[in-house]
Scaffold this motif. Structure first.
Motif, short mmCIF file in Angstrom:
data_model
loop_
_atom_site.label_atom_id
_atom_site.label_comp_id
_atom_site.label_asym_id
_atom_site.label_seq_id
_atom_site.Cartn_x
_atom_site.Cartn_y
_atom_site.Cartn_z
N LEU A 202 0.83 -1.20 0.00
CA LEU A 202 0.00 0.00 0.00
C LEU A 202 0.87 1.25 0.00
O LEU A 202 1.94 1.26 0.61
N VAL A 203 0.42 2.28 -0.70
CA VAL A 203 1.12 3.56 -0.70
C VAL A 203 0.74 4.33 0.56
O VAL A 203 -0.44 4.43 0.91
N ASP A 204 1.73 4.83 1.26
CA ASP A 204 1.49 5.65 2.46
C ASP A 204 1.10 7.07 2.02
O ASP A 204 1.91 7.78 1.41
N ILE B 107 -10.34 1.01 -0.25
CA ILE B 107 -10.89 1.39 -1.54
C ILE B 107 -10.58 2.87 -1.81
O ILE B 107 -10.61 3.70 -0.92
N LYS B 108 -10.23 3.16 -3.08
CA LYS B 108 -9.85 4.50 -3.55
C LYS B 108 -8.47 4.93 -3.06
O LYS B 108 -8.10 6.10 -3.17
N LYS B 109 -7.71 3.97 -2.52
CA LYS B 109 -6.34 4.27 -2.09
C LYS B 109 -5.36 3.56 -3.03
O LYS B 109 -5.67 2.51 -3.59
N PRO B 110 -4.15 4.12 -3.21
CA PRO B 110 -3.20 3.53 -4.18
C PRO B 110 -2.46 2.32 -3.63
O PRO B 110 -2.15 2.24 -2.43
N MET B 111 -2.17 1.38 -4.52
CA MET B 111 -1.37 0.20 -4.22
C MET B 111 -0.25 0.10 -5.25
O MET B 111 -0.47 0.39 -6.43
N ALA B 112 0.93 -0.28 -4.83
CA ALA B 112 2.09 -0.31 -5.71
C ALA B 112 2.65 -1.72 -5.83
O ALA B 112 2.53 -2.53 -4.90
#
Length: 619
Positions: free
Chosen positions: A291-293, A371-376
């Motif tokens: 997950l992106v902080d 949900i609606k949060k970035p994942m790398a």
């Protein structure tokens, strides 16, 4: 009686032309070259890089004889080894200004010196094995204990997620050696957990341990069958990963094979630098999804106005853009079952991902809460991580999902390839290494060539002395056999080794045996008093059955070696089987064509030049 139809002579002529065309490249030798390939999976070799290399060589006043771009590398052909070394230094300084963090691998190589018109016909020389070309040999030991430990740790995390998802309360999950211990306070809860674990993962063995301190405890271990499967899969995955990495360097016919239960043999022909070869073997990557902080502290760290928050790490993406990711991995590359380039509902490039069930459960839980949060997706190579892509979680994910927002179909294909490449399933240690110099390989080639040549000359002298003109025809057929065999090996791009040269020498002896049978059958017919024309026809017809039987039985043995053998045995078997097929054609069809061409038009033929024919007294 002894006339071939025209189409048969056309077939023989076409076979001769084929043999000459595809044997010819082996006589042109090789030219020194410099090969440039990517040292990082996120950096591609393209036409822009080719232009940079040309400019650097022009600026250094180094002339080249051609530069070519293929899917994995750029190869610069040079005139001699001194120019090759100078070109390597120039290209290395140009492309890797920071030697501590190289972006490209610049290596010495050898390219076929065949003319372009031959190459356009796919007429290429045979690959030479390690014993003929020189190179490095490694024997690697796979750490099976580490693979088992890795699997048990992953299983503990899966069980923790499974029990949390089903709202089963427990007193803690801990690893004890090769077992996982789960504590419970109530017997019904433990029984429910036991059934759930058994249904979710049939590879696990579950036992109730003695009660300690009022708690109840389940001990979970891998079944013996699951352990054996894990160890086999670990070796196979390591072999696949090594193939993916070594092939990027364009090493001609690398040999990567399993030896025993937990060892892998790696042979890299043409590579003389042992240190660089070790670096090649170390080019294994690990993929992780994180997950992106997006906290304020993380944004401050991105702009350089604050430290990286606790529990997070700073990475680089694309052209060096910073991004802060949380340390906890959602899933790793070894949990992927497949990755393929595809298109989303808007016909934009995407990557379709399939995970195993355990990773799917974890991702479902994490995505539901983010949900609606970035994942790398992060690629770790040589201890350094680089962000491949950052995508926003649009909805709850599971075992199957898509990574969207790719720039192009090529970008999605590249990412899918990286994801499929995976990581080493278990660490490996080099327990044996050998370097074979090119001079020793040249000696082996010369001795192998001389042994084949002298064998051919000895056979030719005997056949001509014993069978006269018919012996000459047999020798020409034997030469055609050798020509066709080398042409087939070149066409198939087979790897020639010392056992392969031994198989060629053996093929010569076996091939001439068919002509001996034919000539002796013709002699037998002449002793029986038949005319020379009838003796030729009958001799070939009656010898054919014997030749076919003997070659089929020998071919069966060769196929058995090819099926059940490995390494040098398989190399011997390939040449052996091909040699049997070419010898049957040359000994029967080619020699019969020559005999018919010479004797077939003579209606009043009285004698054959086939040596002394001993007739019984009174005949």
């Amino acid at each position: 009686m002894n006339r071939f139809p025209v189409w048969k002579y056309i077939v023989i002529a076409l076979a001769m032309v084929f043999g000459l065309l595809y044997t010819l490249p082996n006589f042109f030798g090789e030219s020194p070259a410099v090969q440039v390939s990517s040292a990082k999976a996120t950096v591609k070799v393209d036409t822009a890089l080719l232009g940079r290399i040309e400019q650097a060589l022009t600026a250094a006043a180094i002339k080249h004889q051609g530069i070519a771009l293929d899917p994995n590398s750029i190869k610069v052909r040079l005139s001699d080894t001194d120019t090759q070394l100078k070109a390597k230094d120039v290209v290395l300084r140009t492309l890797n200004p920071d030697p501590a963090d190289p972006t490209y691998v610049v290596a010495l190589n050898l390219l076929s010196a065949s003319p372009q018109w031959l190459t356009s016909l796919h007429a290429l020389p045979m690959y030479l094995g390690l014993d003929l070309r020189g190179g490095v040999h490694f024997l690697l030991q796979v750490d099976m204990k580490a693979a088992l430990t890795k699997r048990i740790d992953a299983t503990a995390g899966e069980l923790r997620s499974l029990l949390r998802e089903k709202n089963i309360r427990h007193g803690g999950i801990a690893r004890n050696g090769d077992a996982i211990e789960i504590r419970f306070r109530e017997e019904p809860v433990m029984a429910r957990a036991r059934e759930l674990i058994r249904d979710a993962n049939p590879d696990l063995q579950i036992a109730e341990a003695p009660v300690e301190g009022g708690d109840r405890k389940l001990t979970v271990t891998l079944s013996p069958q699951a352990e054996r499967t894990l160890l086999d899969n670990s070796v196979k995955q390591n072999i696949t990963t090594l193939h993916n990495r070594i092939n990027e360097l364009g090493v001609s016919e690398p040999v990567i094979a399993q030896q025993g239960a937990d060892r892998i043999v790696v042979q890299l022909p043409g590579v003389q630098d042992t240190a660089r070869a070790k670096d090649i073997l170390g080019r294994t990557a690990t993929l992780e999804a994180r997950l992106v902080d997006i906290s304020q502290e993380a944004q401050a760290a991105v702009t350089g106005q604050g430290p990286v928050p606790f529990g997070a790490e700073l990475f680089r993406q694309g052209r060096g853009a910073p991004v802060v990711l949380k340390k906890q991995a959602i899933f790793t590359g070894e949990q992927l079952t497949s990755a393929a380039a595809t298109f989303d509902e808007n016909q934009r490039a995407a990557v379709a991902i399939n995970l195993n069930d355990a990773a799917g459960r974890v991702l479902r839980e994490v995505s539901r809460e983010n949900i609606k949060k970035p994942m790398a997706v992060v690629l770790f190579e040589r201890g350094r991580g680089e962000v491949l892509t950052v995508a926003t979680i649009q909805s709850e994910l599971g075992s199957r999902f898509q990574i969207t927002g790719m720039e192009s179909p090529q970008a999605s294909g590249d990412l899918a390839l990286l994801l499929r490449a995976g990581a080493l399933a278990a660490p490996m240690e080099i327990i044996e290494e050998r370097t074979i110099g090119p001079s020793l390989g040249a000696d082996n080639i010369r001795q192998g060539f001389n042994s084949t040549l002298y064998g051919f000359i000895a056979i030719a002298v005997f056949m001509i002395a014993y069978y006269l003109l018919m012996g000459v025809f047999s020798t020409i057929a034997l030469a055609v056999n050798l020509l066709l065999l080398i042409a087939l090996l070149s066409l198939l791009q087979a790897t020639l080794t010392l056992p392969g040269i031994a198989a060629i020498a053996l093929t010569l002896g076996m091939a001439i045996d068919a002509n001996v049978l034919i000539n002796e059958r013709i002699r037998e017919e002449l002793r029986n008093g038949v005319s020379p024309q009838t003796a030729i026809s009958t001799g070939y017809e009656r010898a054919w059955g014997t030749i076919l039987d003997s070659n089929i039985t020998t071919l069966i043995a060769g196929v058995a070696l090819l099926t059940f053998g490995s390494g040098a045995v398989r190399g011997f078997a390939v040449v052996h089987c091909l040699g049997i097929l070419t010898s049957m054609f040359s000994a029967v069809v080619v020699s019969r064509g020559l005999v018919n061409l010479w004797y077939g038009g003579k209606k009043k033929l009285t004698t054959l030049s086939i040596g002394q024919v001993w007739k019984p007294t009174g005949v």
